[in-house]
Write an enzyme that holds these catalytic residues in place. Structure first.
Site, short mmCIF file in Angstrom:
data_model
loop_
_atom_site.label_atom_id
_atom_site.label_comp_id
_atom_site.label_asym_id
_atom_site.label_seq_id
_atom_site.Cartn_x
_atom_site.Cartn_y
_atom_site.Cartn_z
N LYS A 1 6.24 51.78 -2.17
CA LYS A 1 4.83 51.83 -2.59
C LYS A 1 4.38 53.28 -2.85
O LYS A 1 3.77 53.55 -3.88
CB LYS A 1 3.96 51.18 -1.50
N SER A 2 4.70 54.18 -1.94
CA SER A 2 4.27 55.58 -2.10
C SER A 2 4.84 56.17 -3.39
O SER A 2 4.14 56.86 -4.14
CB SER A 2 4.75 56.42 -0.92
N SER B 1 -1.28 63.90 7.51
CA SER B 1 -1.55 62.89 6.48
C SER B 1 -0.97 63.30 5.14
O SER B 1 -1.38 64.31 4.55
CB SER B 1 -3.06 62.67 6.34
N ARG C 1 0.03 44.54 6.80
CA ARG C 1 1.10 44.75 7.79
C ARG C 1 0.88 43.94 9.08
O ARG C 1 1.84 43.63 9.78
CB ARG C 1 1.27 46.23 8.08
N ARG D 1 -4.93 49.21 13.78
CA ARG D 1 -3.68 48.48 14.03
C ARG D 1 -3.31 48.43 15.51
O ARG D 1 -2.47 47.62 15.90
CB ARG D 1 -2.54 49.10 13.21
N GLY E 1 -5.81 52.72 0.16
CA GLY E 1 -6.18 54.06 0.59
C GLY E 1 -5.40 55.13 -0.17
O GLY E 1 -5.94 56.20 -0.49
N ASP F 1 3.66 53.71 9.34
CA ASP F 1 3.30 52.35 8.90
C ASP F 1 4.13 51.27 9.59
O ASP F 1 3.89 50.08 9.39
CB ASP F 1 3.49 52.22 7.38
C1 S3P Z 1 0.92 57.20 2.35
C2 S3P Z 1 0.63 57.95 3.47
C3 S3P Z 1 0.31 57.38 4.78
C4 S3P Z 1 0.69 55.91 4.85
C5 S3P Z 1 0.29 55.15 3.63
C6 S3P Z 1 0.94 55.73 2.39
C7 S3P Z 1 1.21 57.89 1.08
O1 S3P Z 1 -1.07 57.51 5.01
O2 S3P Z 1 0.10 55.30 5.98
O3 S3P Z 1 0.67 53.79 3.74
O4 S3P Z 1 1.73 57.25 0.15
O5 S3P Z 1 0.95 59.10 1.00
P1 S3P Z 1 -1.71 58.82 5.72
O6 S3P Z 1 -1.58 59.96 4.81
O7 S3P Z 1 -3.15 58.43 5.96
O8 S3P Z 1 -0.94 58.96 7.00
#
Ligand code: S3P
Length: 422
Positions: free
Chosen positions: A7-8, A153, A382, A336, A80, A305
């Site tokens: 996904k990222s 983050s 999740r 969570r 997010g 995650d």
């Molecule tokens: C992500 C970063 C993480 C992760 C999210 C995807 C990303 O969040 O929990 O599912 O793709 O950069 P945080 O940056 O809030 O830790």
């Protein structure tokens, strides 16, 4: 089995493709709702983003600095990552952009990106507590900053780096604790001038702005966060022997594999290789007698995650598993820590919630009782998937109130689970 694309990495491939003039080709793209929200947003800002076939996409970018003002608010759904990374992108473009999202996303803190992006010159009008709906007025030119991340983050790091793409001079992010580095890898791959230096244990990332990105061909590896549900399933369901192909094992993401091995999980890596600039392997996972452990809080960013899935594994282990340092889990798609404490307790697991973690007394392999009513997923994919896996090792099954959120990250989860179970 094979899990869908990361996904990222999928989000980032569409975003960077949309900023590179010319044709970017992506294969193995995750076609979950979150990534589709990113694709729609980039279209609304002028890029051509087209699906050619299963996971195969073509992006024609507009060039850094040339994003168009969207005609309507960008609907980020549950995502997010889309929201925070795109807030960064538009912060250094001379456009006004509004972001909206679902009930879960509208509760999540955006102050963590508003702070650095305001320092770069962008202006924000946000709802109470720095939440969605919000509007960004981009700065032109934006001001380069040096920003030390106050929370671990990758989304905040990436938002600042993406804003830095169209900012004159050098934008610097200092990361005291390493988080997933897909942005850094992919920005470099697209030709951005980006350096990473270790200074006294911290990572100092510098990006030179007013960049010109070159279109790329990107193969997206399988998502370790999606694989995690099936790794745990194979470890806890007696008789299992599962090969999961093409799992991304970037060290900033693969913490779960090490922790499950420490618990006694038999997870073998075969055919280690590189896909799209990321380390990948096939994982051979067998049912194992797990034992409880104290999870080192230093590994949290590399499996942030995967804790909901780990909690399910811990519920079936022999002895006690203690997790701490999970404060960030409280601001994910749901809280969570509380959501999993409630759901696992309802399924008969022995779970104690602490300020920043869970302590779980495992059954030593005995099945859980299962639920006598639906558990609440709080619009969190999740939670739904973890509890589905818990259902596999319960006497009465686990009932989940809402499985729709699963489509945000893993639309074929139920099909794969049914196939494996059969
Ligand atoms: C992500 C970063 C993480 C992760 C999210 C995807 C990303 O969040 O929990 O599912 O793709 O950069 P945080 O940056 O809030 O830790």
């Amino acid at each position: 089995m094979r899990v869908p694309g990361d996904k990222s990495i999928s989000h980032r491939s569409i975003m960077l493709g949309a900023l590179a003039v010319g044709e970017t080709r992506v294969t193995g793209l995750l076609e979950g709702e979150d990534v589709l929200a990113t694709a729609a947003a980039m279209r609304a800002m002028g890029a051509t983003v087209e699906r050619l076939g299963d996971g195969e996409w073509r992006v024609h970018g507009v060039g850094v600095g040339a994003l168009l003002q969207p005609q309507a608010p960008l609907d980020m759904g549950n995502s997010g990552t889309s929201t925070r990374l795109l807030m960064g992108l538009v912060a250094s473009h001379p456009i006004d952009t509004s972001f909206i999202g679902d009930a879960s996303l509208s509760k999540r803190p955006m102050g963590r990106v508003i702070d650095p992006l305001s320092q770069m010159g962008a202006a924000f009008e946000a709802s109470n507590g720095g939440r969605l709906p919000l509007t960004v007025r981009g700065a032109m030119p934006a001001v380069p900053i040096e920003y030390q991340l106050p929370v671990a983050s990758a989304q905040v790091k990436s938002a600042v780096l993406l804003a830095g793409l169209n900012t004159p001079g050098i934008t610097t992010v200092v990361e005291p604790v390493p988080t997933r580095d897909h942005s850094e890898r992919m920005l470099r791959g697209f030709g951005a001038d980006l350096t990473v230096e270790e200074v006294g244990g911290a990572r100092v990332i510098r990006i030179r702005g007013e960049a010109e990105l070159k279109p790329q061909a990107i193969a997206v590896p399988g998502d370790p966060s999606s694989a995690a549900f099936f790794i745990v399933a194979a470890l806890i369901v007696p008789g299992s022997d599962v090969l999961i192909e093409n799992v991304g094992l970037n060290p900033t993401r693969a913490g779960i594999v090490g922790v499950l091995r420490q618990m006694g999980g038999q997870i073998e890596e075969v055919n280690r290789r590189e896909v799209g600039g990321e380390p990948v392997a096939d994982l051979l996972v067998r049912h194992s007698a797990l034992k409880g452990i104290e999870v080192d809080p230093d590994v949290v960013p590399s499996m942030v995650d995967e804790f909901p899935a780990l909690f399910v594994a811990a519920s079936m282990a022999q002895g006690t598993t203690v997790t701490t340092g999970l404060d960030e889990l409280r601001v994910k798609e749901s809280d969570r820590i509380t959501a999993m404490a409630d759901a696992l307790s309802a399924a008969g697991a022995r779970v104690r919630e602490t300020e920043n973690g869970l302590t779980i007394e495992g059954t030593g392999g005995e099945p859980l009782s299962g639920t006598s009513g639906p558990i609440t997923t709080h619009l969190d994919h999740r939670i739904a998937m973890s509890m589905a896996i818990a259902g596999l090792v319960s006497r009465n099954g686990v009932e989940v109130d809402d499985t729709r959120p699963i489509a945000t990250s893993f639309p074929v989860f139920e099909t794969l689970l049914d196939g494996l179970h059969a």
